[in-house]
Write an enzyme that holds these catalytic residues in place. Sequence first.
Site, mmCIF file in Angstrom:
data_model
loop_
_atom_site.group_PDB
_atom_site.id
_atom_site.type_symbol
_atom_site.label_atom_id
_atom_site.label_comp_id
_atom_site.label_asym_id
_atom_site.label_seq_id
_atom_site.Cartn_x
_atom_site.Cartn_y
_atom_site.Cartn_z
ATOM 1 N N ASP A 20 6.457 34.836 5.443
ATOM 2 C CA ASP A 20 8.049 34.732 5.076
ATOM 3 C C ASP A 20 8.806 33.363 5.236
ATOM 4 O O ASP A 20 8.842 33.107 6.594
ATOM 5 C CB ASP A 20 9.013 35.802 5.482
ATOM 6 C CG ASP A 20 10.405 35.728 5.308
ATOM 7 O OD1 ASP A 20 10.537 35.113 4.496
ATOM 8 O OD2 ASP A 20 10.813 36.753 5.832
ATOM 9 N N ILE A 21 9.031 32.537 4.428
ATOM 10 C CA ILE A 21 9.315 31.490 4.812
ATOM 11 C C ILE A 21 10.721 31.274 5.468
ATOM 12 O O ILE A 21 11.004 30.432 6.085
ATOM 13 C CB ILE A 21 9.509 30.660 3.132
ATOM 14 C CG1 ILE A 21 9.577 28.900 3.304
ATOM 15 C CG2 ILE A 21 10.790 30.787 2.335
ATOM 16 C CD1 ILE A 21 9.677 28.408 2.230
ATOM 17 N N ASN A 34 17.472 29.094 -9.436
ATOM 18 C CA ASN A 34 17.551 29.083 -10.901
ATOM 19 C C ASN A 34 18.821 28.011 -11.421
ATOM 20 O O ASN A 34 19.479 27.561 -10.410
ATOM 21 C CB ASN A 34 17.858 30.268 -11.615
ATOM 22 C CG ASN A 34 19.208 30.993 -10.990
ATOM 23 O OD1 ASN A 34 20.270 30.453 -10.793
ATOM 24 N ND2 ASN A 34 18.927 32.222 -10.589
ATOM 25 N N GLY A 42 13.284 37.516 -5.411
ATOM 26 C CA GLY A 42 12.153 36.814 -4.692
ATOM 27 C C GLY A 42 12.736 35.692 -3.560
ATOM 28 O O GLY A 42 13.530 36.449 -2.606
ATOM 29 N N ASP A 44 14.569 33.461 -3.322
ATOM 30 C CA ASP A 44 15.978 33.266 -3.454
ATOM 31 C C ASP A 44 16.792 34.242 -2.733
ATOM 32 O O ASP A 44 17.618 34.040 -1.792
ATOM 33 C CB ASP A 44 16.343 32.843 -4.875
ATOM 34 C CG ASP A 44 17.721 32.478 -4.965
ATOM 35 O OD1 ASP A 44 18.060 31.070 -5.014
ATOM 36 O OD2 ASP A 44 18.920 33.203 -4.802
ATOM 37 N N GLY A 133 6.528 33.299 -9.163
ATOM 38 C CA GLY A 133 6.948 34.560 -9.022
ATOM 39 C C GLY A 133 7.563 35.223 -10.603
ATOM 40 O O GLY A 133 6.804 35.060 -11.539
ATOM 41 N N TYR A 135 9.121 33.437 -12.578
ATOM 42 C CA TYR A 135 8.785 32.552 -13.913
ATOM 43 C C TYR A 135 7.541 32.338 -14.276
ATOM 44 O O TYR A 135 7.492 31.519 -15.135
ATOM 45 C CB TYR A 135 9.414 31.048 -13.177
ATOM 46 C CG TYR A 135 11.001 30.722 -13.254
ATOM 47 C CD1 TYR A 135 11.646 31.979 -13.427
ATOM 48 C CD2 TYR A 135 11.485 29.552 -12.967
ATOM 49 C CE1 TYR A 135 13.307 31.712 -13.667
ATOM 50 C CE2 TYR A 135 12.932 29.403 -12.864
ATOM 51 C CZ TYR A 135 13.763 30.569 -13.149
ATOM 52 O OH TYR A 135 15.192 30.525 -13.121
HETATM 53 P P1 ADP Z 1 10.400 31.774 -9.197
HETATM 54 O O1 ADP Z 1 11.532 32.378 -10.223
HETATM 55 O O2 ADP Z 1 10.683 30.095 -8.923
HETATM 56 O O3 ADP Z 1 9.067 32.194 -9.832
HETATM 57 P P2 ADP Z 1 10.281 33.781 -7.107
HETATM 58 O O4 ADP Z 1 11.209 33.638 -6.134
HETATM 59 O O5 ADP Z 1 10.178 34.933 -8.060
HETATM 60 O O6 ADP Z 1 10.606 32.294 -7.810
HETATM 61 O O7 ADP Z 1 8.911 33.410 -6.503
HETATM 62 C C1 ADP Z 1 8.321 32.230 -6.103
HETATM 63 C C2 ADP Z 1 7.252 32.591 -5.024
HETATM 64 O O8 ADP Z 1 7.945 32.894 -3.768
HETATM 65 C C3 ADP Z 1 6.279 33.615 -5.412
HETATM 66 O O9 ADP Z 1 5.085 33.296 -4.975
HETATM 67 C C4 ADP Z 1 6.712 34.860 -4.371
HETATM 68 O O10 ADP Z 1 5.665 35.788 -3.972
HETATM 69 C C5 ADP Z 1 7.215 34.016 -3.298
HETATM 70 N N1 ADP Z 1 8.221 34.587 -2.303
HETATM 71 C C6 ADP Z 1 8.957 35.693 -2.354
HETATM 72 N N2 ADP Z 1 9.716 35.930 -1.333
HETATM 73 C C7 ADP Z 1 9.174 35.162 -0.426
HETATM 74 C C8 ADP Z 1 9.301 34.848 0.952
HETATM 75 N N3 ADP Z 1 10.374 35.508 1.572
HETATM 76 N N4 ADP Z 1 8.692 33.682 1.756
HETATM 77 C C9 ADP Z 1 7.972 32.904 0.851
HETATM 78 N N5 ADP Z 1 7.580 33.264 -0.374
HETATM 79 C C10 ADP Z 1 8.133 34.157 -0.889
#
Ligand code: ADP
Length: 194
Positions: A20-21, A34, A42, A44, A133, A135
């Site tokens: 988890d970032i 966005n 996601g 964000d 994700g 997108y």
């Molecule tokens: P986008 O709209 O740019 O595709 P998303 O948030 O839907 O953005 O997904 C981008 C990436 O972030 C995906 O690989 C998703 O699995 C990942 N992701 C979602 N939550 C977290 C988190 N808490 N920490 C790290 N990566 C995450």
Amino acid sequence: MSSDFIVQVGHHQLQLLKGDITAITVDAIVNAANSQLAGGGGVDGAIHRTGGPEIMAELHVVRSRIGYCETGSAVVTGAGRLPAKYVFHAVGPIYRDGNHGEAATLQSCYTTCLKLAAEHEVKTISFPSISTGVYGYPVEEAAAIAVRVTAEWLREHSGPVRVIKLVQFSDRDHEIYRRFAQKLRDGFATGTHS
Ligand code: ADP
């Protein structure tokens, strides 16, 4: 959280981590935002949930100044309660078929954030897997870009960015990123990386 895979690039490091970032301490966390800077699900959603309402309040101010953020670009806010100083909200491309400039736009997200990092004297920065994700960017293609562009940046810039952490949320994505990073590391070791 331990670092799972490291590519040493001179005195600098490219690290691959699974997790988890929002739980990883750095100077700047990159968000996959966005263009309306409106918040979403996601990564964000996780960033706003953990960081608190301050970040959205700052984005309101940015929006009232610039309207929206162009795809391939990024805007800066503070990090609220996140273990960081800044959040760089990067707007990745929505993937259509790969023939609509997606690769160049995705690459631009990484380089824009790294330029912002240099401007803000950021030493450590973490990136999620932008666009892969909602997108819909195929993770194999996105991983190849993320690993190549960030490693090249470290090779070509002497500072201040010392550590780039590419963070994957799933085991599958982590394995895919590792494959590209392994190739790169092998290339560095044998001197065949051009
Ligand atoms: P986008 O709209 O740019 O595709 P998303 O948030 O839907 O953005 O997904 C981008 C990436 O972030 C995906 O690989 C998703 O699995 C990942 N992701 C979602 N939550 C977290 C988190 N808490 N920490 C790290 N990566 C995450």
